[in-house]
Design a protein around this motif. Structure first.
Motif, PDB file in Angstrom:
ATOM      1  N   ALA A 123       0.839  -1.207   0.000  1.00 13.64           N
ATOM      2  CA  ALA A 123       0.000   0.000   0.000  1.00 13.64           C
ATOM      3  C   ALA A 123       0.872   1.254   0.000  1.00 13.64           C
ATOM      4  O   ALA A 123       1.968   1.265   0.560  1.00 13.64           O
ATOM      5  CB  ALA A 123      -0.910  -0.003   1.221  1.00 13.64           C
ATOM      6  N   TRP A 126      -1.680   3.358   4.586  1.00 13.79           N
ATOM      7  CA  TRP A 126      -2.639   2.474   5.245  1.00 13.79           C
ATOM      8  C   TRP A 126      -2.760   2.894   6.693  1.00 13.79           C
ATOM      9  O   TRP A 126      -1.920   3.636   7.218  1.00 13.79           O
ATOM     10  CB  TRP A 126      -2.249   1.003   5.110  1.00 13.79           C
ATOM     11  CG  TRP A 126      -1.144   0.524   6.007  1.00 13.79           C
ATOM     12  CD1 TRP A 126       0.193   0.678   5.823  1.00 13.79           C
ATOM     13  CD2 TRP A 126      -1.290  -0.185   7.236  1.00 13.79           C
ATOM     14  NE1 TRP A 126       0.888   0.105   6.853  1.00 13.79           N
ATOM     15  CE2 TRP A 126       0.010  -0.434   7.733  1.00 13.79           C
ATOM     16  CE3 TRP A 126      -2.386  -0.641   7.957  1.00 13.79           C
ATOM     17  CZ2 TRP A 126       0.235  -1.105   8.934  1.00 13.79           C
ATOM     18  CZ3 TRP A 126      -2.155  -1.321   9.155  1.00 13.79           C
ATOM     19  CH2 TRP A 126      -0.852  -1.548   9.623  1.00 13.79           C
ATOM     20  N   ALA A 140      -6.437   0.781   3.286  1.00 13.62           N
ATOM     21  CA  ALA A 140      -5.192   0.905   2.522  1.00 13.62           C
ATOM     22  C   ALA A 140      -5.512   1.684   1.253  1.00 13.62           C
ATOM     23  O   ALA A 140      -6.600   1.555   0.692  1.00 13.62           O
ATOM     24  CB  ALA A 140      -4.637  -0.472   2.165  1.00 13.62           C
TER      25      ALA A 140
END
Length: 146
Positions: A123, A126, A140
Motif C-alpha cells: 500500500a 494504510w 489501505a
C-alpha cells in the motif's frame, strides 16, 4: 501498541466508483471478498494484482481476528481520482492491530503474522480507524498512476 497519532484516519474521499459487500467472517467469506474485488476492479478497467493481495490479507484478518459470531465484515472499494481505497471493517474494535510502522516481523518459523507486513509493503498509505463502537476499519490506499 497502536498509536492513533501515528495513524491518523484519512477521510474517505467522495468516490468516482464504489463497491461495498458484507461477506461472512469465514475463510470462504475472505476468499469471496478477494474474488469480488478482482472482478470489480477488472470491470472498472483497473489493475487488480496489488489490490487483490491487500484485500486477501485484510479480509483474512477480519475473519480470524475480527470475527464475532453472527456479524459480517464489510469490504469497500472506492476509486477517487487516481487513488483506490480499500476498507475492511469488522466488529471487533477491541482487537486493534499495530498501526503503520509498528508491525513487527514474526519469528522465521512462524506460520502467521505476516499479513500486515504485506499490506505495509504494497500500500502507498494504510491505517486503522477506530469506531464507531464496536467497529474498526483497516484501510489501505493505492496510487493508480505510478
Amino acid at each position: 501498541m497502536w498509536d492513533p497519532l501515528r495513524s491518523r484516519p484519512r477521510p474517505t474521499p467522495s468516490a468516482d466508483r464504489a463497491f461495498t459487500v458484507l461477506p461472512s467472517p469465514t475463510r470462504r467469506g475472505a476468499r469471496l471478498a478477494r474474488l469480488l474485488a478482482v472482478a470489480h476492479l477488472g470491470a472498472w478497467g483497473l489493475p487488480s494484482e496489488t489490490a487483490a493481495h491487500i484485500v486477501a490479507e485484510l479480509a483474512a484478518n477480519a475473519s480470524v481476528h475480527g470475527r464475532v459470531q453472527g456479524r459480517d465484515f464489510q469490504l469497500t472499494l472506492a476509486v477517487s481520482g487516481r487513488t483506490l481505497r480499500i476498507e475492511v471493517t469488522d466488529t471487533r474494535g477491541d482487537s486493534t492491530p499495530p498501526g503503520p510502522g509498528a508491525v513487527k516481523a514474526p519469528e522465521d518459523d512462524s506460520e502467521h503474522g505476516r499479513g500486515l507486513l504485506i499490506v505495509e509493503a504494497l500500500a502507498d498509505h494504510w491505517g486503522i480507524t477506530p469506531g464507531p463502537v464496536p467497529r474498526k476499519t483497516v484501510w489501505a490506499e493505492i496510487d493508480l498512476v505510478r
